[in-house]
Design a protein around this motif. Structure first.
Motif, PDB file in Angstrom:
ATOM      1  N   MET A   1     -32.506  13.414   3.406  1.00 50.66           N
ATOM      2  CA  MET A   1     -31.611  14.069   4.343  1.00 50.66           C
ATOM      3  C   MET A   1     -30.475  13.104   4.696  1.00 50.66           C
ATOM      4  O   MET A   1     -30.713  11.945   5.017  1.00 50.66           O
ATOM      5  CB  MET A   1     -32.369  14.462   5.602  1.00 50.66           C
ATOM      6  N   ILE A   2     -29.266  13.585   4.631  1.00 50.10           N
ATOM      7  CA  ILE A   2     -28.106  12.786   4.997  1.00 50.10           C
ATOM      8  C   ILE A   2     -27.778  13.033   6.463  1.00 50.10           C
ATOM      9  O   ILE A   2     -27.727  14.174   6.912  1.00 50.10           O
ATOM     10  CB  ILE A   2     -26.890  13.130   4.113  1.00 50.10           C
ATOM     11  N   ARG A   3     -27.563  11.966   7.193  1.00 50.55           N
ATOM     12  CA  ARG A   3     -27.162  12.052   8.595  1.00 50.55           C
ATOM     13  C   ARG A   3     -25.668  11.767   8.666  1.00 50.55           C
ATOM     14  O   ARG A   3     -25.211  10.724   8.229  1.00 50.55           O
ATOM     15  CB  ARG A   3     -27.952  11.042   9.426  1.00 50.55           C
ATOM     16  N   VAL A   4     -24.910  12.700   9.221  1.00 48.46           N
ATOM     17  CA  VAL A   4     -23.455  12.576   9.293  1.00 48.46           C
ATOM     18  C   VAL A   4     -23.055  12.327  10.737  1.00 48.46           C
ATOM     19  O   VAL A   4     -23.460  13.061  11.637  1.00 48.46           O
ATOM     20  CB  VAL A   4     -22.763  13.860   8.774  1.00 48.46           C
ATOM     21  N   HIS A   5     -22.249  11.290  10.926  1.00 48.95           N
ATOM     22  CA  HIS A   5     -21.711  10.991  12.250  1.00 48.95           C
ATOM     23  C   HIS A   5     -20.204  11.169  12.215  1.00 48.95           C
ATOM     24  O   HIS A   5     -19.535  10.645  11.331  1.00 48.95           O
ATOM     25  CB  HIS A   5     -22.006   9.533  12.652  1.00 48.95           C
ATOM     26  N   SER A   6     -19.677  11.900  13.176  1.00 49.08           N
ATOM     27  CA  SER A   6     -18.239  11.941  13.362  1.00 49.08           C
ATOM     28  C   SER A   6     -17.837  10.570  13.872  1.00 49.08           C
ATOM     29  O   SER A   6     -18.304  10.107  14.905  1.00 49.08           O
ATOM     30  CB  SER A   6     -17.868  13.026  14.375  1.00 49.08           C
ATOM     31  N   PHE A   7     -16.993   9.912  13.112  1.00 49.26           N
ATOM     32  CA  PHE A   7     -16.623   8.525  13.383  1.00 49.26           C
ATOM     33  C   PHE A   7     -15.156   8.515  13.789  1.00 49.26           C
ATOM     34  O   PHE A   7     -14.264   8.476  12.953  1.00 49.26           O
ATOM     35  CB  PHE A   7     -16.873   7.699  12.118  1.00 49.26           C
ATOM     36  N   SER A   8     -14.910   8.569  15.099  1.00 52.76           N
ATOM     37  CA  SER A   8     -13.548   8.760  15.602  1.00 52.76           C
ATOM     38  C   SER A   8     -12.771   7.464  15.744  1.00 52.76           C
ATOM     39  O   SER A   8     -11.567   7.486  15.935  1.00 52.76           O
ATOM     40  CB  SER A   8     -13.604   9.449  16.968  1.00 52.76           C
ATOM     41  N   GLY A   9     -13.443   6.356  15.710  1.00 51.83           N
ATOM     42  CA  GLY A   9     -12.776   5.080  15.933  1.00 51.83           C
ATOM     43  C   GLY A   9     -12.924   4.584  17.351  1.00 51.83           C
ATOM     44  O   GLY A   9     -12.432   3.516  17.692  1.00 51.83           O
ATOM     45  N   GLY A  10     -13.603   5.351  18.166  1.00 54.12           N
ATOM     46  CA  GLY A  10     -13.852   4.925  19.540  1.00 54.12           C
ATOM     47  C   GLY A  10     -15.193   4.218  19.650  1.00 54.12           C
ATOM     48  O   GLY A  10     -16.043   4.292  18.760  1.00 54.12           O
ATOM     49  N   VAL A  11     -15.381   3.548  20.766  1.00 54.04           N
ATOM     50  CA  VAL A  11     -16.606   2.785  20.951  1.00 54.04           C
ATOM     51  C   VAL A  11     -17.828   3.710  21.068  1.00 54.04           C
ATOM     52  O   VAL A  11     -18.935   3.333  20.672  1.00 54.04           O
ATOM     53  CB  VAL A  11     -16.482   1.814  22.142  1.00 54.04           C
ATOM     54  N   ALA A  16     -23.017   5.270  18.800  1.00 56.27           N
ATOM     55  CA  ALA A  16     -23.974   6.286  18.332  1.00 56.27           C
ATOM     56  C   ALA A  16     -24.401   5.997  16.899  1.00 56.27           C
ATOM     57  O   ALA A  16     -25.590   6.091  16.562  1.00 56.27           O
ATOM     58  CB  ALA A  16     -23.353   7.675  18.431  1.00 56.27           C
ATOM     59  N   ALA A  17     -23.456   5.618  16.051  1.00 56.84           N
ATOM     60  CA  ALA A  17     -23.789   5.299  14.658  1.00 56.84           C
ATOM     61  C   ALA A  17     -24.648   4.045  14.565  1.00 56.84           C
ATOM     62  O   ALA A  17     -25.585   3.984  13.759  1.00 56.84           O
ATOM     63  CB  ALA A  17     -22.512   5.145  13.838  1.00 56.84           C
ATOM     64  N   VAL A  18     -24.355   3.043  15.381  1.00 53.92           N
ATOM     65  CA  VAL A  18     -25.163   1.813  15.398  1.00 53.92           C
ATOM     66  C   VAL A  18     -26.589   2.137  15.813  1.00 53.92           C
ATOM     67  O   VAL A  18     -27.557   1.679  15.188  1.00 53.92           O
ATOM     68  CB  VAL A  18     -24.543   0.753  16.334  1.00 53.92           C
ATOM     69  N   ARG A  19     -26.744   2.925  16.854  1.00 50.52           N
ATOM     70  CA  ARG A  19     -28.096   3.281  17.318  1.00 50.52           C
ATOM     71  C   ARG A  19     -28.863   4.046  16.245  1.00 50.52           C
ATOM     72  O   ARG A  19     -30.059   3.815  16.034  1.00 50.52           O
ATOM     73  CB  ARG A  19     -28.022   4.109  18.596  1.00 50.52           C
ATOM     74  N   ASP A  20     -28.188   4.965  15.582  1.00 51.96           N
ATOM     75  CA  ASP A  20     -28.838   5.720  14.515  1.00 51.96           C
ATOM     76  C   ASP A  20     -29.233   4.783  13.373  1.00 51.96           C
ATOM     77  O   ASP A  20     -30.349   4.860  12.854  1.00 51.96           O
ATOM     78  CB  ASP A  20     -27.916   6.822  14.017  1.00 51.96           C
ATOM     79  N   LEU A  29     -26.918   7.360   5.904  1.00 51.54           N
ATOM     80  CA  LEU A  29     -25.961   7.528   7.001  1.00 51.54           C
ATOM     81  C   LEU A  29     -24.551   7.671   6.436  1.00 51.54           C
ATOM     82  O   LEU A  29     -24.110   6.858   5.625  1.00 51.54           O
ATOM     83  CB  LEU A  29     -26.026   6.324   7.940  1.00 51.54           C
ATOM     84  N   LEU A  30     -23.861   8.703   6.854  1.00 48.72           N
ATOM     85  CA  LEU A  30     -22.490   8.949   6.423  1.00 48.72           C
ATOM     86  C   LEU A  30     -21.596   8.970   7.652  1.00 48.72           C
ATOM     87  O   LEU A  30     -21.853   9.717   8.602  1.00 48.72           O
ATOM     88  CB  LEU A  30     -22.392  10.286   5.683  1.00 48.72           C
ATOM     89  N   LEU A  31     -20.546   8.151   7.632  1.00 50.97           N
ATOM     90  CA  LEU A  31     -19.563   8.131   8.717  1.00 50.97           C
ATOM     91  C   LEU A  31     -18.377   8.975   8.285  1.00 50.97           C
ATOM     92  O   LEU A  31     -17.761   8.713   7.256  1.00 50.97           O
ATOM     93  CB  LEU A  31     -19.123   6.695   9.010  1.00 50.97           C
ATOM     94  N   LEU A  32     -18.044   9.983   9.076  1.00 49.35           N
ATOM     95  CA  LEU A  32     -16.981  10.910   8.732  1.00 49.35           C
ATOM     96  C   LEU A  32     -15.810  10.733   9.689  1.00 49.35           C
ATOM     97  O   LEU A  32     -15.949  10.929  10.901  1.00 49.35           O
ATOM     98  CB  LEU A  32     -17.498  12.352   8.803  1.00 49.35           C
ATOM     99  N   PHE A  33     -14.654  10.355   9.152  1.00 52.31           N
ATOM    100  CA  PHE A  33     -13.441  10.183   9.945  1.00 52.31           C
ATOM    101  C   PHE A  33     -12.429  11.228   9.515  1.00 52.31           C
ATOM    102  O   PHE A  33     -12.116  11.364   8.337  1.00 52.31           O
ATOM    103  CB  PHE A  33     -12.865   8.785   9.731  1.00 52.31           C
TER     104      PHE A  33
END
Length: 89
Positions: A1-11, A16-20, A29-33
């Motif tokens: 399963m791929i986990r996708v995080h909306s990665f806005s550039g904010g802290v 949230a991505a670090v915790r995951d 883990l996929l970071l989506l900007f």
């Protein structure tokens, strides 16, 4: 399963991505900007550095150095415009 995080550039999205990644690893883990083309160039630097941190990679100095070449959002908006998207109705 791929986990996708909306990665806005904010802290917040970075935290949230670090915790995951800490809880579940970063292999799936996929970071989506979604670039709005109106962000300050320092946002891109922060995203590059924080993504490297999340994935346990060394800082990509070559990419970080290229951020200084991004047109300034306050002074050069035409250089940031997407081209070829105009259509006539």
């Amino acid at each position: 399963m791929i986990r996708v995080h909306s990665f806005s550039g904010g802290v917040g999205s970075m935290t949230a991505a670090v915790r995951d990644a800490e809880a579940n690893g970063f292999e799936d883990l996929l970071l989506l900007f979604t670039d709005t083309l109106i962000e300050d160039r320092d946002l891109y630097r922060f995203m590059i550095e924080s993504a490297a941190f999340i994935y346990g990679l060394p800082k990509p100095i070559d990419l970080i150095c290229r951020c200084k070449d991004i047109p300034d959002v306050d002074k050069d908006m035409p250089a940031r415009a997407l081209t070829g998207l105009n259509r006539t109705v």
